[in-house]
Scaffold this motif. Structure first.
Motif, PDB file in Angstrom:
ATOM      1  N   ARG A  27       0.823  -1.205   0.000  1.00 49.09           N
ATOM      2  CA  ARG A  27       0.000   0.000   0.000  1.00 49.09           C
ATOM      3  C   ARG A  27       0.856   1.253   0.000  1.00 49.09           C
ATOM      4  O   ARG A  27       1.958   1.284   0.547  1.00 49.09           O
ATOM      5  N   SER A  28       0.281   2.316  -0.526  1.00 49.32           N
ATOM      6  CA  SER A  28       0.962   3.609  -0.564  1.00 49.32           C
ATOM      7  C   SER A  28       1.062   4.186   0.830  1.00 49.32           C
ATOM      8  O   SER A  28       0.203   3.966   1.667  1.00 49.32           O
ATOM      9  N   THR A  29       2.115   4.924   1.102  1.00 47.81           N
ATOM     10  CA  THR A  29       2.279   5.567   2.413  1.00 47.81           C
ATOM     11  C   THR A  29       2.437   7.068   2.208  1.00 47.81           C
ATOM     12  O   THR A  29       3.401   7.682   2.665  1.00 47.81           O
ATOM     13  N   LYS A  30       1.477   7.656   1.528  1.00 39.85           N
ATOM     14  CA  LYS A  30       1.512   9.096   1.291  1.00 39.85           C
ATOM     15  C   LYS A  30       1.472   9.870   2.594  1.00 39.85           C
ATOM     16  O   LYS A  30       0.881   9.425   3.564  1.00 39.85           O
ATOM     17  N   ASN A  63      -4.231   2.905   1.010  1.00 40.40           N
ATOM     18  CA  ASN A  63      -3.081   3.433   1.738  1.00 40.40           C
ATOM     19  C   ASN A  63      -3.482   3.663   3.197  1.00 40.40           C
ATOM     20  O   ASN A  63      -4.643   3.534   3.567  1.00 40.40           O
TER      21      ASN A  63
END
Length: 627
Positions: A27-30, A63
């Motif tokens: 998953r993205s970790t923005k 995310n």
């Protein structure tokens, strides 16, 4: 309501899903500041989806930011369903840094709701005070402001509670005047801002409270004040309340008007035991009534012996007098009989209290008692205020019904969350006092430790000085003068010489006629009593005259005289004091206010000091952080 195993299962499920979400590798970790919180626009207190649905969405989130938004909504849904532990399990695992700016306020609201459920009111204010105005949705604005109002109310900061509640009413779908008045009615004069608020809605409540306080000096002026209020605030939410208060009494019929040749002289009926076993007590109250009514004009007083006839005869006699008020009876069984069948429409001050809560729900009748238990409650509150640290208190009293009632009252009012519950020690006989004190202060255990060390050390010299407990902040002695006089020396010698002295508090039972001007044997003892017997004790003309008139009577009867004096003032102000608990009357028997038809007394504290009695110094009281 969930069963225990279901409750645990759901909480574990929430934590399991949360763990899975936060550990997903793909998953993205923005950064939350850069991410878009797509859920923020739709967040509602009436979620269509269940908490389980939101947990599934959190599991499927792209995310961590979206995941946290879904979990906040899951916590919100759990709280709406009153599943508080499940919501708390989710909130405890959320990382604030992963929550967007938009969702922060919902996160803090959820934490505040949990704090309110746990009655941690300071935490509610900490979480919401600076975010309540950030909510654009009406439902969230109302909820946050009402939570703030509730928290301030529970902390007895009634003015700030009113400010938040009035603000909440602006956004509520339906305004609730009774809710606002339930807060406003508790505001004392010292808590009211000196300047009128600029906000019109708040100004109306401020003025209404202020007028009630002003009318305490001259009760007859209240109607005029309320009429002025109506002219100033004709469209205010409280206008309906004021209309009700100003409703005129039922007009007499034409036949009744013809029967009245002239308006009768205002009469006060006083019902007391003027014969029999409690004759002296009745006479003491009568002395106070006579002293107070002697200062007034155009008031006739009729005394009726409550022991000379049955209740039916007494009520018939009083009804024929058409009195403006009734004081008495004094004895508890008579009070119970009268409260079960009162004369409607006539204000009455009962001079005792009964256990029937149903009877204590009247706007025209109140119960006024000199209860020893109320002294124990105030002692607990005084010690809490004086010593807000983590230490506890010690209560030493005789093992009897009276002593146990005082202990129950003391412990029930112990509100120091940082401290341990009070230690209670009973003694059975005079010979037990020394042992009880030494055991309670830890000297017995200290002596045993010293003995054990001496045995182990053989001929080696060891320190033989016993050490008393260090975890006691204060000692309370609710017994009589004789008991206090015997216990005090044992306490003095039992406290270690290198330790701080422990303050000792006592009840008014310690203060008797023989030591009313001081008692060197009780130096340092702090005790509670009615103001009449403490303030200007050597220069109190009324008290001196009474003691001279009633030669041989004790201070217990003098307290009844103060009660009789104050009961007349209460009759004059009964309606508005019953309506508004924040109204306080400074009487001879204490600072008086009425709550749920019961007169509450605030006593004053004094100290036996160097052979005289002086007013005890009050601890610095920071009060509310909002005043």
């Amino acid at each position: 309501m969930f069963r225990t195993h279901s409750f645990v299962l759901l909480a574990l499920m929430a934590l399991l899903v949360l763990t899975q979400c936060t550990s997903a590798p793909d998953r993205s970790t923005k950064d939350p500041a850069e991410a878009v919180d797509v859920a923020d626009q739709e967040l509602s207190l009436t979620e269509e989806k269940s908490a389980g649905d939101w947990l599934q969405e959190a599991d499927a989130a792209a995310n961590e930011v979206e995941q946290h938004s879904a979990l906040i909504r899951a916590a919100n849904a759990f709280q709406n369903e009153h599943q508080w532990q499940q919501a708390a399990a989710i909130l405890s695992q959320l990382a604030p840094k992963k929550i967007t700016h938009h969702s922060q306020k919902y996160y803090r609201l959820a934490k505040a709701r949990w704090a309110a459920e746990q009655k941690v009111w300071a935490k509610v204010i900490e979480e919401l005070e600076d975010v309540a105005t950030q909510f654009n949705q009406r439902e969230f604005r109302v909820l946050s402001l009402q939570l703030l109002s509730q928290a301030a109310y529970q902390q007895q900061d009634y003015w700030q509670s009113l400010v938040w509640q009035v603000d909440a009413q602006r956004f509520a779908e339906q305004r609730n005047t009774d809710t606002v008045w339930s807060i406003a009615r508790r505001i004392k004069q010292s808590e009211l801002p000196q300047q009128r608020p600029n906000d019109l809605a708040l100004a109306g409540w401020w003025r209404l409270v202020d007028y009630h306080h002003q009318a305490m000096t001259h009760p007859d002026s209240l109607t005029s004040f309320l009429n002025q209020w109506q002219q100033s605030f004709p469209n205010h939410d409280a206008a309906t309340l004021v209309d009700i208060w100003l409703e005129p009494p039922l007009k007499p019929s034409e036949s009744e008007l013809e029967a009245e040749q002239a308006p009768p002289e205002p009469t006060l009926a006083v019902l007391l035991p003027l014969s029999g076993r409690y004759k002296q007590q009745g006479q003491a109250v009568r002395d106070g009534v006579i002293a107070r009514t002697g200062e007034m004009k155009n008031l006739r007083v009729v005394f009726i012996d409550s022991e000379a006839s049955d209740i039916e005869s007494q009520q018939k006699q009083i009804s024929e007098l058409s009195p403006v008020g009734i004081i008495g009876p004094l004895l508890k069984d008579k009070v119970a009989a009268w409260s079960a069948q009162p004369i409607t429409g006539i204000p009455q001050v009962y001079l005792n209290q009964i256990d029937d809560e149903a009877a204590q729900n009247s706007l025209t009748n109140v119960f006024f008692a000199l209860s020893p238990e109320s002294e124990a409650q105030q002692a607990a509150q005084k010690i809490n205020q004086q010593f807000p640290s983590s230490k506890s208190a010690l209560v030493i009293t005789a093992d009897g019904s009276s002593g146990r009632r005082m202990v129950d009252a003391f412990t029930s009012s112990w509100e120091n969350e940082q401290a341990e519950q009070p230690t209670i020690s009973y003694f059975s006989e005079r010979e037990d006092m020394k042992t009880t004190v030494e055991r309670s202060l830890g000297l017995t255990d200290s002596q045993q430790r010293i003995r054990a060390v001496k045995i182990a050390a053989g001929k080696i010299i060891v320190d033989e000085q016993e050490r008393s407990r260090r975890d006691i902040s204060a000692i309370y002695l609710p017994g009589n003068l004789q008991q206090t006089r015997l216990l005090k020396p044992f306490i003095d010698v039992s406290v270690s010489p290198f330790a701080e002295p422990i303050p000792v508090y006592a009840s008014s039972a310690t203060h008797e006629l023989r030591n009313r001007l001081g008692d060197s044997d009780l130096n340092g003892i702090i005790f509670s009593d009615v103001p009449w017997l403490i303030e200007s004790s050597g220069k109190n003309i009324l008290l001196s005259q009474w003691l001279e008139l009633r030669n041989g009577w004790g201070l217990s009867l003098a307290r009844l005289t103060a009660m009789g004096y104050d009961s007349v003032s209460l009759i004059q102000r009964l309606e508005m004091m019953n309506r508004m608990p924040g109204l306080v009357w400074s009487g001879l028997s204490g600072e008086l206010h009425i709550d749920n038809s019961v007169v509450q007394r605030k006593l004053i504290w004094a100290t036996f000091s160097k052979g005289e009695i002086t007013l005890a110094k009050e601890a610095d009281n920071a009060g509310s952080r909002y005043r």
